[in-house]
Enzyme design. Structure first.
Site, mmCIF file in Angstrom:
data_model
loop_
_atom_site.group_PDB
_atom_site.id
_atom_site.type_symbol
_atom_site.label_atom_id
_atom_site.label_comp_id
_atom_site.label_asym_id
_atom_site.label_seq_id
_atom_site.Cartn_x
_atom_site.Cartn_y
_atom_site.Cartn_z
ATOM 1 N N LYS A 273 0.429 -1.362 -0.383
ATOM 2 C CA LYS A 273 0.319 0.010 -0.061
ATOM 3 C C LYS A 273 0.956 1.231 -0.586
ATOM 4 O O LYS A 273 0.376 2.115 -0.702
ATOM 5 C CB LYS A 273 -1.016 -0.185 1.110
ATOM 6 C CG LYS A 273 -1.624 -0.911 1.000
ATOM 7 C CD LYS A 273 -2.854 -0.641 2.234
ATOM 8 C CE LYS A 273 -4.058 -2.094 2.340
ATOM 9 N NZ LYS A 273 -5.167 -2.030 3.178
ATOM 10 N N LYS B 171 -6.508 -10.051 -6.015
ATOM 11 C CA LYS B 171 -7.634 -11.086 -5.863
ATOM 12 C C LYS B 171 -9.180 -10.099 -6.001
ATOM 13 O O LYS B 171 -8.779 -8.136 -6.278
ATOM 14 C CB LYS B 171 -7.695 -10.632 -3.905
ATOM 15 C CG LYS B 171 -8.573 -10.958 -2.934
ATOM 16 C CD LYS B 171 -7.621 -11.032 -1.545
ATOM 17 C CE LYS B 171 -8.956 -11.376 -0.407
ATOM 18 N NZ LYS B 171 -9.046 -11.412 0.862
ATOM 19 N N LYS C 178 -12.786 -4.245 -3.328
ATOM 20 C CA LYS C 178 -13.743 -3.252 -3.441
ATOM 21 C C LYS C 178 -12.787 -1.785 -3.867
ATOM 22 O O LYS C 178 -13.241 -0.298 -4.210
ATOM 23 C CB LYS C 178 -14.353 -2.925 -2.020
ATOM 24 C CG LYS C 178 -13.580 -2.482 -1.023
ATOM 25 C CD LYS C 178 -14.397 -2.743 0.478
ATOM 26 C CE LYS C 178 -13.885 -2.571 1.609
ATOM 27 N NZ LYS C 178 -12.896 -4.311 1.973
#
Length: 329
Positions: free
Chosen positions: A113, A194, A197
């Site tokens: 991230k 994966k 969202k």
């Protein structure tokens, strides 16, 4: 014999997806009948990256309502918002002081991230300590974890051991719970990633609240491998194998049954039926969700959950502070 306690949560940092439902939420619904379950929307974790206040509020309510709409019974399991139980943040800070920099630097999620960013918030770096607090506050025995969370669970176990050795036996050492039923659902546009969202491409995931026609369109456009054969072969046909996994979970069929059903038919009929299977699962959840949001019952349920969670969490926090030498009034 008392039931083992399970705790899990999802971030309200976007819309919950079909991947969240198949990989976790379906299992939550089953677990509530065999374990003492605490399910939360982890809204404190959501702000490790910037959130718009209105969206955060709406998405926190949506996560909680989807828990209920999917079949979690608030009279059986405890459903709450993490931020409404202040003990999470307080124990999170206490555990941060026991966490080593090297442990946090090794976290794969932090590396992923923060990659390519000029500046990164300290919360993104330290949030594994808060996650450990979430788990340890409730004498949690089992934590449902996916592959991407095993590092965090190991850190939680290390911190619990470290605290117990330094201050005396206090925390239960949690174990990972790896459900047999469930699957790692991958992105519709790239089966090496994966379903998430947070993916900027809305076509890469199916949101639990997507309208039926949107679901049909997304599945019709889902990437498929070359050839026409509907065969489960994750190594050589990852895209189709991902769609077969989704079909198996939504239609309650085996992979062998699906392969036999579409032998010689190609991807077209398979995708069309897959879309209907997904709609059949999500449409009743969406209807129940709409009822919950319009009835006004959500806040009453969340207050009830907050009271149950806080009673447990505050008791543990008091024990921790006493062990550490704080004055507890």
């Amino acid at each position: 014999m008392s039931k083992l306690r399970v705790l899990s949560g999802m971030q309200p940092s976007g819309q919950l997806t079909l991947g969240n439902y198949i990989g976790a939420l379906k299992n939550y619904v089953k677990l509530q009948h065999t374990h003492d379950c605490y399910f939360m929307a982890v809204d404190l974790h959501a702000i490790t990256v910037p959130q718009e206040p209105e969206k955060l509020k709406e998405q926190s309510e949506a996560v909680a309502a989807l828990y209920l709409a999917a079949g979690i019974d608030p009279n059986v399991a405890t459903v709450f918002l993490q931020s409404t139980v202040p003990a999470h943040a307080e124990l999170g800070w206490l555990l941060t002081t026991l966490t080593y920099m090297g442990e946090l630097e090794r976290m794969t999620q932090f590396k992923d991230k923060s990659a390519g960013k000029e500046s990164v918030g300290a919360g993104l770096f330290t949030y594994p300590s808060l996650m450990a607090a979430d788990i340890l506050l409730y004498d949690t025995a089992l934590v449902p974890v996916g592959d991407d969370q095993t590092q965090h669970l190991e850190l939680t176990r290390d911190l619990a051991h470290r605290f117990n050795q330094r201050y005396g036996d206090t925390f239960t050492i949690p174990k990972g719970y790896f459900p047999e039923v469930g699957a790692r659902i991958m992105s519709l546009d790239d089966a090496s990633k994966k379903m998430s969202k947070s993916n900027p491409n809305a076509g890469s995931y199916i949101a639990m609240l997507d309208a039926p026609d949107v679901i049909r369109k997304k599945i019709s456009r889902a990437v498929t491998d070359s050839g026409r054969e509907v065969k489960f072969d994750p190594q050589n046909k990852p895209e189709v194998s991902n769609l077969i996994s989704i079909y198996a979970q939504c239609a309650d069929k085996t992979i062998a049954e699906i392969e036999a059903q579409y032998e010689g038919q190609g991807y077209g009929p398979f995708k069309k039926d897959l879309a209907e299977a997904v709609v059949a699962v999500l449409e009743p959840i969406q209807q129940r969700y709409a009822e919950i949001r319009s009835s006004g019952e959500l806040y009453d349920i969340l207050r009830q959950g907050q009271e149950r969670a806080a009673a447990q969490a505050e008791q543990m926090l008091k024990r921790v502070k006493e062990k550490m030498g704080y004055v507890v009034l």
